[in-house]
Design a protein around this motif. Structure first.
Motif, PDB file in Angstrom:
ATOM      1  N   ARG A 147      65.358  32.495  72.971  1.00 32.97           N
ATOM      2  CA  ARG A 147      64.881  33.265  71.811  1.00 32.97           C
ATOM      3  C   ARG A 147      65.680  34.546  71.659  1.00 32.97           C
ATOM      4  O   ARG A 147      65.859  35.308  72.594  1.00 32.97           O
ATOM      5  N   LEU A 148      66.165  34.771  70.476  1.00 32.21           N
ATOM      6  CA  LEU A 148      66.898  36.005  70.183  1.00 32.21           C
ATOM      7  C   LEU A 148      66.031  36.853  69.255  1.00 32.21           C
ATOM      8  O   LEU A 148      65.137  36.349  68.598  1.00 32.21           O
ATOM      9  N   SER A 149      66.352  38.113  69.216  1.00 31.10           N
ATOM     10  CA  SER A 149      65.611  38.991  68.334  1.00 31.10           C
ATOM     11  C   SER A 149      66.478  39.300  67.108  1.00 31.10           C
ATOM     12  O   SER A 149      67.694  39.219  67.166  1.00 31.10           O
ATOM     13  N   GLU A 150      65.819  39.611  66.004  1.00 34.04           N
ATOM     14  CA  GLU A 150      66.569  39.858  64.764  1.00 34.04           C
ATOM     15  C   GLU A 150      67.137  41.260  64.678  1.00 34.04           C
ATOM     16  O   GLU A 150      67.877  41.583  63.771  1.00 34.04           O
ATOM     17  N   TYR A 151      66.694  42.110  65.574  1.00 31.69           N
ATOM     18  CA  TYR A 151      67.116  43.521  65.490  1.00 31.69           C
ATOM     19  C   TYR A 151      67.432  44.019  66.867  1.00 31.69           C
ATOM     20  O   TYR A 151      67.145  43.367  67.869  1.00 31.69           O
ATOM     21  N   PHE A 152      68.036  45.164  66.958  1.00 28.01           N
ATOM     22  CA  PHE A 152      68.150  45.855  68.230  1.00 28.01           C
ATOM     23  C   PHE A 152      67.660  47.281  68.017  1.00 28.01           C
ATOM     24  O   PHE A 152      67.580  47.762  66.883  1.00 28.01           O
ATOM     25  N   GLU A 207      66.416  29.936  68.901  1.00 31.49           N
ATOM     26  CA  GLU A 207      65.433  30.411  67.932  1.00 31.49           C
ATOM     27  C   GLU A 207      65.573  31.912  67.764  1.00 31.49           C
ATOM     28  O   GLU A 207      66.170  32.581  68.591  1.00 31.49           O
ATOM     29  N   ALA A 208      64.965  32.439  66.693  1.00 26.19           N
ATOM     30  CA  ALA A 208      64.942  33.895  66.509  1.00 26.19           C
ATOM     31  C   ALA A 208      63.532  34.343  66.203  1.00 26.19           C
ATOM     32  O   ALA A 208      62.770  33.631  65.564  1.00 26.19           O
ATOM     33  N   ASP A 209      63.211  35.526  66.682  1.00 29.33           N
ATOM     34  CA  ASP A 209      61.920  36.135  66.344  1.00 29.33           C
ATOM     35  C   ASP A 209      62.056  36.750  64.961  1.00 29.33           C
ATOM     36  O   ASP A 209      62.753  37.742  64.782  1.00 29.33           O
ATOM     37  N   LEU A 248      75.615  34.760  77.128  1.00 24.09           N
ATOM     38  CA  LEU A 248      75.517  35.561  75.905  1.00 24.09           C
ATOM     39  C   LEU A 248      76.362  36.807  76.079  1.00 24.09           C
ATOM     40  O   LEU A 248      76.291  37.464  77.121  1.00 24.09           O
ATOM     41  N   GLU A 249      77.135  37.121  75.078  1.00 27.53           N
ATOM     42  CA  GLU A 249      77.920  38.352  75.154  1.00 27.53           C
ATOM     43  C   GLU A 249      77.401  39.315  74.100  1.00 27.53           C
ATOM     44  O   GLU A 249      77.335  38.983  72.922  1.00 27.53           O
ATOM     45  N   LEU A 250      76.990  40.521  74.492  1.00 24.38           N
ATOM     46  CA  LEU A 250      76.481  41.515  73.548  1.00 24.38           C
ATOM     47  C   LEU A 250      77.509  42.619  73.376  1.00 24.38           C
ATOM     48  O   LEU A 250      77.840  43.310  74.338  1.00 24.38           O
ATOM     49  N   LYS A 251      78.027  42.729  72.193  1.00 23.61           N
ATOM     50  CA  LYS A 251      79.012  43.782  71.915  1.00 23.61           C
ATOM     51  C   LYS A 251      78.362  44.824  71.026  1.00 23.61           C
ATOM     52  O   LYS A 251      78.105  44.595  69.846  1.00 23.61           O
ATOM     53  N   HIS A 252      78.096  45.990  71.604  1.00 30.89           N
ATOM     54  CA  HIS A 252      77.404  47.045  70.845  1.00 30.89           C
ATOM     55  C   HIS A 252      78.374  48.182  70.531  1.00 30.89           C
ATOM     56  O   HIS A 252      78.971  48.763  71.415  1.00 30.89           O
ATOM     57  N   ASP A 254      68.986  48.401  73.006  1.00 31.42           N
ATOM     58  CA  ASP A 254      68.088  47.438  73.618  1.00 31.42           C
ATOM     59  C   ASP A 254      67.992  46.220  72.713  1.00 31.42           C
ATOM     60  O   ASP A 254      67.651  46.327  71.537  1.00 31.42           O
ATOM     61  N   PHE A 255      68.347  45.040  73.287  1.00 36.36           N
ATOM     62  CA  PHE A 255      68.285  43.810  72.510  1.00 36.36           C
ATOM     63  C   PHE A 255      67.495  42.792  73.307  1.00 36.36           C
ATOM     64  O   PHE A 255      67.822  42.526  74.453  1.00 36.36           O
ATOM     65  N   LYS A 256      66.441  42.258  72.700  1.00 38.06           N
ATOM     66  CA  LYS A 256      65.552  41.373  73.452  1.00 38.06           C
ATOM     67  C   LYS A 256      66.000  39.921  73.346  1.00 38.06           C
ATOM     68  O   LYS A 256      66.158  39.399  72.237  1.00 38.06           O
ATOM     69  N   THR A 257      66.189  39.276  74.533  1.00 38.08           N
ATOM     70  CA  THR A 257      66.427  37.833  74.554  1.00 38.08           C
ATOM     71  C   THR A 257      65.501  37.249  75.610  1.00 38.08           C
ATOM     72  O   THR A 257      65.114  37.932  76.561  1.00 38.08           O
ATOM     73  N   GLU A 258      65.153  36.008  75.454  1.00 43.57           N
ATOM     74  CA  GLU A 258      64.214  35.399  76.398  1.00 43.57           C
ATOM     75  C   GLU A 258      64.533  33.921  76.511  1.00 43.57           C
ATOM     76  O   GLU A 258      64.676  33.227  75.493  1.00 43.57           O
ATOM     77  N   GLN A 259      64.695  33.445  77.749  1.00 44.16           N
ATOM     78  CA  GLN A 259      64.935  32.015  77.928  1.00 44.16           C
ATOM     79  C   GLN A 259      63.771  31.387  78.653  1.00 44.16           C
ATOM     80  O   GLN A 259      63.394  31.802  79.734  1.00 44.16           O
ATOM     81  N   THR A 260      63.153  30.410  77.996  1.00 40.10           N
ATOM     82  CA  THR A 260      62.101  29.643  78.683  1.00 40.10           C
ATOM     83  C   THR A 260      62.503  28.185  78.586  1.00 40.10           C
ATOM     84  O   THR A 260      62.486  27.609  77.501  1.00 40.10           O
TER      85      THR A 260
END
Lengths: 109, 546
Positions: free
Chosen positions: B432-437, B361-363, B399-403, B421-427
């Motif tokens: 949940r991923l965020s649409e922005y960083f 999902e995405a916020d 998850l791989e974050l390439k900034h 800063d990129f927000k992710t959350e696993q429940t």
């Protein structure tokens, strides 16, 4: 009441007398008369004079003769008729009296 | 070249040029009119004509000329006086002014371009400013003003003689009025002689006058084109600069600049220029560049309203000077900004994900600016996230974050790339991923972007929630579906890539489509077999080496 109008009226009053006066010193054509009057600042524009001269001539105070001119058309030379001479003398005495009267009134106040 | 007309005065022929004749004729007729009721009127007229002839002859021989000009007529009028002066028993009554028929003329005495507006104003007897404003409005909003003006300019004759100028205003053409006009001219400081001196006197004059006229026309034409182009440019410039100005100074939150929604007002300028000398230089620069079109506008409006500005030269000089200085400041500011994009660096971060069945999902941002920039709480929010799913040979998902970020040099770029800063959350199953960083505000915007890749081992299932819409970017899949079509379905990672578990059976539209698909699948299988063989060969080699 405009001062210009009053001035014009005054000048107009003495204009006939002045023309006769100029011609009493000798014959002259229109431009000569105009020249004299302009120098004396009695007239501003020439136009005023032509109807006046014609009227004086028609009433028999002035006579004229044609003379050829080197520059332009023939000229009308005006002179006083005998009637005109008498008229001029009459006016002169009136003018002298008038001048004295005006002088007297305006200074004695 | 002027036409001449011959007249006979007291038996002498005079050549009058056309304009002079027109006025002279009016003058003489007015006098005749005046004197017609007098006793001996004809004689008086003859005396006057004779006098006029004398004056003409005198002036012509003095000036060694052949042709009587307006100057001479003017002299006659000033010497002999107005028609009213000719009536001996001059009653000081004004002649009744009869309204004569008005005619359309262009007014050469009040022009900005061709005198069309002032001519129309004279015809309708209203202030010329209103006509000019009307034309300007028509010009800016429809462009009809331009065409109309050109047509009228060509069609309406110019009021050349005094008589025409009187007709233009609907004033009766009589001598009193002509005289009045002359007085006005003199009052305007337009010496009569000057105006009519350009009467050609010889062949050479004729040539120079013609060339002058042609050059004048060309200049006028280009002048108009320039004026129109110039005013459009000035107008655009003003609008654009007000935009930059507003955005750099943050005047009450103006959001002037909106280039495809990329930069938003104040945030855009500050995110790019920081708050140091560059922003100041840009601000002062735009302010200075704004001055020139503003000054130009002032001068133009002043001309429009017929006022002359005493220090227009100073005004235009300082306008140009400040424009140039302003441009230099803007160039310095933007130029130094460009050097900040020289090097680029990328940082990679890994986050382990639990489980082999996931819901993604995405916020969704409530106030999305579409792409870039929003500053709150010292953070620069960048909506530039690209999400992809790939296969991994590892046993667990991650998850791989390439900034990536740019900088003046490599070290700076690397440092900047580390700060995000990129927000992710696993429940449970839900990721949940965020649409922005976000990046710190002091890091500024230097082309930061973020690629988020979810690497899944074979056999993992994943449900793609429709909320991923904005960040999903070019996902490879067996069905070859577009990104948008993949949402709302459950996918399973296979050796061949993501395979849809619950998509409706794809209908092939033609035999070619089907063949193509089969071919692609065969190729994919071949690749797989090659890879297996390679793996096995490596294994065999390893065993042999032992």
């Amino acid at each position: 009441m405009k001062i210009e109008n009053t001035k014009a009226q005054m000048r107009k009053g003495v204009l006939e007398y002045c023309i006769l006066g100029i011609l009493s010193n000798g014959d002259a054509y229109a431009s000569d008369i105009i020249e004299h009057l302009k120098n004396a600042e009695l007239i501003v524009v020439e136009g005023t004079l032509y109807p006046l001269l014609t009227r004086l001539k028609n009433t028999g105070l002035l006579e004229y003769r044609w003379e050829e001119s080197t520059s332009g058309p023939p000229r009308k030379y005006y002179s006083l008729s005998t009637e005109g001479k008498a008229f001029q003398k009459e006016l002169k005495s009136t003018w002298d009296a008038l001048q004295k009267a005006v002088e007297h009134i305006t200074t004695s106040n | 070249m002027n036409k001449t007309i011959n007249i006979n005065l007291s038996g002498i022929i005079y050549h009058l040029d056309e304009g002079a004749y027109e006025n002279f004729n009016l003058y003489l007729n007015a006098i005749k009119d005046r004197l017609s009721h007098e006793e001996g009127g004809a004689e008086i007229v003859a005396d006057i004509e004779s006098r006029i002839a004398e004056i003409f002859s005198m002036r012509l021989s003095e000036g060694k000329r052949q042709v009587v000009t307006q100057e001479d007529v003017d002299f006659i009028i000033s010497t002999l006086g107005r028609p009213e002066d000719f009536a001996e028993a001059a009653e000081e009554t004004e002649t009744t002014q009869t309204e004569t028929k008005r005619r359309f003329f262009r007014n050469p005495d009040e022009t900005v371009i061709g005198g069309v507006c002032s001519g129309i104003a004279a015809y309708f007897n209203i202030d010329v400013v209103w006509i000019r404003v009307l034309f300007l409005v028509l010009l800016f909003f429809t462009g009809i003003g331009f065409i109309t003006y050109i047509i009228l300019w060509a069609a309406i004759p110019e009021a050349k003689t005094t008589a025409q100028k009187l007709q233009m205003r609907g004033e009766p053409v009589n001598l009193g009025n002509i005289e009045k006009k002359f007085k006005e001219f003199e009052a305007q400081g337009k010496a009569f002689g000057k105006k009519f001196k350009n009467t050609p006197k010889g062949f050479f004059d004729f040539i120079t006058n013609t060339i002058g006229a042609i050059l004048g026309f060309i200049l006028k034409f280009f002048g108009i084109v320039l004026a129109i182009v110039g005013s459009v440019i000035a107008f655009t410039l003003i609008v654009a600069l007000i935009g930059v100005f507003g955005s750099t100074w943050n005047l009450g939150g103006f959001d002037f600049i909106d280039i495809n929604g990329y930069i938003y007002g104040m945030d855009g300028a500050q995110a790019l220029f920081g708050s140091g000398w560059r922003l100041m230089s840009l601000r002062v620069g735009t302010l200075l560049t704004l001055l020139m079109p503003l000054f130009a506008l002032v001068v133009f409006l002043a001309k429009l309203f017929g006022k002359s500005i005493s220090n227009a030269r100073l005004l235009s000089f300082s306008g140009i000077a400040s424009f140039i200085i302003g441009l230099i400041l803007i160039f310095i500011s933007v130029g130094s900004l460009a050097t900040d994009f020289k090097e680029r660096s990328t940082e990679v971060e890994k986050i382990t994900i639990q489980g082999n069945s996931l819901v993604l999902e995405a916020d969704i941002l409530e106030e999305s600016t579409g792409f870039l920039f929003d500053i709150d709480d010292d953070q620069l929010r960048v909506e530039n996230v690209r999400f992809n799913i790939e296969r991994t040979n590892d046993s667990t998902a991650h998850l791989e974050l390439k900034h990536s970020a740019s900088g003046r040099n490599h070290a700076e770029a690397r440092q900047r790339a580390q700060r995000f800063d990129f927000k992710t959350e696993q429940t449970g199953e839900t990721l949940r991923l965020s649409e922005y960083f976000s990046v710190p505000e002091d890091a500024l915007y230097r082309g930061q972007d973020l690629k988020v890749t979810l690497r899944l081992p074979v056999g993992t299932t994943v449900f793609l929630d429709p909320s991923l819409e904005n960040i999903i970017y070019d996902l490879e899949n067996v069905q070859n579906l577009w990104d948008g079509d993949m949402l709302g379905h459950t996918w399973i990672m296979t050796e061949r890539g993501l395979d849809c578990a619950d998509c409706p059976v794809i209908e092939y539209y033609s035999a070619e489509d089907l063949e193509e698909t089969i071919e692609e699948e065969l190729e994919a299988m071949d690749d797989e077999i090659d890879r297996k063989i390679e793996e096995l060969e490596l294994e065999i080699k390893r065993l042999k080496d032992r």
